[in-house]
Design an enzyme around this catalytic site. Structure first.
Site, short mmCIF file in Angstrom:
data_model
loop_
_atom_site.label_atom_id
_atom_site.label_comp_id
_atom_site.label_asym_id
_atom_site.label_seq_id
_atom_site.Cartn_x
_atom_site.Cartn_y
_atom_site.Cartn_z
N LYS A 194 3.16 0.88 -3.77
CA LYS A 194 2.92 0.55 -4.73
C LYS A 194 3.61 0.94 -6.12
O LYS A 194 3.38 -0.02 -7.06
CB LYS A 194 1.45 1.27 -5.38
N THR A 242 0.90 -1.02 0.12
CA THR A 242 -0.17 0.01 0.20
C THR A 242 1.02 1.19 -0.16
O THR A 242 1.64 0.99 0.10
CB THR A 242 -1.55 -0.12 1.37
N GLY A 264 -13.03 10.97 -11.69
CA GLY A 264 -11.23 11.16 -11.07
C GLY A 264 -10.25 10.17 -12.24
O GLY A 264 -10.88 9.35 -12.98
P1 NAP Z 1 -5.88 10.17 -5.92
O1 NAP Z 1 -4.51 9.09 -6.19
O2 NAP Z 1 -5.50 11.67 -4.62
O3 NAP Z 1 -7.24 10.74 -6.56
C1 NAP Z 1 -8.23 11.60 -6.49
C2 NAP Z 1 -8.60 11.56 -7.44
O4 NAP Z 1 -10.07 12.28 -6.69
C3 NAP Z 1 -7.55 12.39 -8.44
O5 NAP Z 1 -8.70 12.19 -9.93
C4 NAP Z 1 -8.77 13.67 -7.54
O6 NAP Z 1 -8.89 15.17 -8.83
C5 NAP Z 1 -10.09 14.02 -7.12
N1 NAP Z 1 -10.58 14.93 -6.32
C6 NAP Z 1 -10.42 15.14 -5.16
N2 NAP Z 1 -11.05 15.84 -4.50
C7 NAP Z 1 -12.34 16.20 -5.18
C8 NAP Z 1 -13.25 17.53 -5.14
N3 NAP Z 1 -13.17 18.02 -4.15
N4 NAP Z 1 -13.83 17.53 -6.53
C9 NAP Z 1 -13.55 16.85 -7.55
N5 NAP Z 1 -12.72 16.22 -7.45
C10 NAP Z 1 -11.66 15.79 -6.82
O7 NAP Z 1 -6.57 9.19 -4.79
P2 NAP Z 1 -7.17 7.59 -4.91
O8 NAP Z 1 -5.77 6.53 -4.38
O9 NAP Z 1 -6.89 7.15 -6.67
O10 NAP Z 1 -8.35 6.99 -4.22
C11 NAP Z 1 -9.86 7.50 -4.55
C12 NAP Z 1 -10.03 7.89 -3.00
O11 NAP Z 1 -10.82 5.71 -3.82
C13 NAP Z 1 -10.14 7.48 -2.53
O12 NAP Z 1 -11.98 7.79 -1.48
C14 NAP Z 1 -9.94 6.07 -1.67
O13 NAP Z 1 -10.59 5.53 -0.30
C15 NAP Z 1 -11.21 5.44 -2.46
N6 NAP Z 1 -10.69 4.13 -2.81
C16 NAP Z 1 -10.75 3.17 -2.77
C17 NAP Z 1 -10.89 1.73 -2.11
C18 NAP Z 1 -11.10 0.42 -1.96
O14 NAP Z 1 -10.99 -0.35 -2.19
N7 NAP Z 1 -12.86 0.33 -1.66
C19 NAP Z 1 -8.95 1.93 -3.00
C20 NAP Z 1 -8.30 2.51 -3.55
C21 NAP Z 1 -9.26 4.08 -3.26
P3 NAP Z 1 -8.00 16.26 -9.17
O15 NAP Z 1 -6.61 15.56 -10.10
O16 NAP Z 1 -8.28 17.33 -9.92
O17 NAP Z 1 -7.18 16.40 -7.63
#
Ligand code: NAP
Length: 283
Positions: free
Chosen positions: A71, A67, A128
């Site tokens: 990664k 994690t 996203g």
């Molecule tokens: P990340 O790499 O930081 O990417 C976040 C994405 O969300 C980016 O595209 C960002 O846009 C967008 N974003 C953030 N805040 C925003 C807002 N207020 N309005 C519009 N767009 C917004 O994060 P990640 O690792 O992909 O994780 C994203 C989510 O998935 C988290 O909530 C995490 O807990 C969840 N997740 C869940 C699992 C599961 O097993 N269920 C696994 C992995 C992740 P910009 O590029 O414009 O900043």
């Protein structure tokens, strides 16, 4: 569970790791099947990543989940990378049999969605363009989505990811745009995948407002957020008659796929889901 001289060790490396749900989930699986395995979490400082992998090999550890923040960096210390993990550019699972890296996050999301709808020939909108979106988008393409539209706040990032997915040759129809225009893409969508953290604890009342009114009853709505279990987006999806898919299912199925890679056995998903829900205090 009894730790014996013969017990096989699998685990998680990350920094930090103490809030991980994987140890209870995997240990419940080993208990359920009466397997002589134990799963532990290791907090590995980034500067010790290479020695952690070499040490694990020497200690005969069977497998790791990987994690944040390891990664991507860990890939250089592996002998082999699975084809889709290589396209994604990140691994979350290592099999020490052949020191091979895999990415089961995207498989987790696809399996979660496939509980209610097949992916094949479907038009999918992904909100996203971060790490979760990248892992999921390549697997949506691999599982036969007809079209993929990646929408992000930072449109350049959405275009970059759409270009990478298109270059993979796994899918022909890939588009990118601004998340602020999500409403107009939903009318023709079969599946919405929200990979933004909007609505995640503690901001549980947040929802991507622009899209809430545009959901329809033929839509499947997956939210990667798993805390809370039912986000505002999923509540609104249910009100619109759409089918909700919960983020916890992605956690579950990525774990189930890692389990299969390490042990060669099908994971006992019911026992794993119960352990996850107990840990997250869900019903
Ligand atoms: P990340 O790499 O930081 O990417 C976040 C994405 O969300 C980016 O595209 C960002 O846009 C967008 N974003 C953030 N805040 C925003 C807002 N207020 N309005 C519009 N767009 C917004 O994060 P990640 O690792 O992909 O994780 C994203 C989510 O998935 C988290 O909530 C995490 O807990 C969840 N997740 C869940 C699992 C599961 O097993 N269920 C696994 C992995 C992740 P910009 O590029 O414009 O900043």
């Amino acid at each position: 569970m009894k730790i014996k001289g013969s017990t096989n060790i699998v685990g998680l490396i990350g920094h930090p790791v103490e809030h991980s749900f994987s140890p209870p989930m995997h240990n419940a699986a080993f208990d359920e099947l009466g397997m002589d395995y134990a799963y532990v979490a290791f907090d590995v400082n980034p500067k010790n990543l290479q020695s952690a992998i070499e040490g694990a090999k020497s200690l005969n550890i069977r497998g790791f989940n990987v994690t944040i923040p390891h990664k991507i960096e860990v890939m250089q210390f592996l002998d082999e990378i699975d084809e889709v993990a290589s396209l994604i550019g990140a691994v979350n699972t290592i099999d020490f049999k052949n020191l091979k890296g895999y990415n089961t996050d995207g498989i987790g999301a696809v399996k979660a969605i496939e509980e209610v709808s097949s992916i094949k020939n479907k038009n999918v909108v992904v909100a996203g363009a971060g790490g979760a979106s990248r892992a999921i988008s390549f697997y949506l393409a691999k599982y036969g989505a007809e079209s993929l539209t990646i929408l992000n706040r930072n449109v350049d990032k959405a275009q970059g990811l759409a270009g990478d997915v298109s270059d993979s040759g796994l899918i022909n129809d890939v588009n990118a745009g601004s998340i602020s225009e999500i409403g107009r893409y939903l009318a023709n969508a079969d599946i919405l995948v929200d990979t933004t953290p909007i609505g995640m604890h503690p901001n549980i009342d947040d929802a991507p407002i622009a899209l809430v009114g545009d959901m329809h009853e033929d839509l499947v709505v997956f939210d990667a957020v798993y805390n809370p279990n039912e986000t505002v987006l999923l509540k609104e999806a249910i009100k619109a008659g759409a089918k909700p898919v919960y983020g916890i299912k992605m956690l579950l199925y990525q774990g189930a796929e890692s389990f299969r890679i390490w042990t060669g056995r099908d994971a006992p998903v019911d026992a794993m889901e119960k352990a996850l829900k107990d840990t997250l205090n869900l019903e």
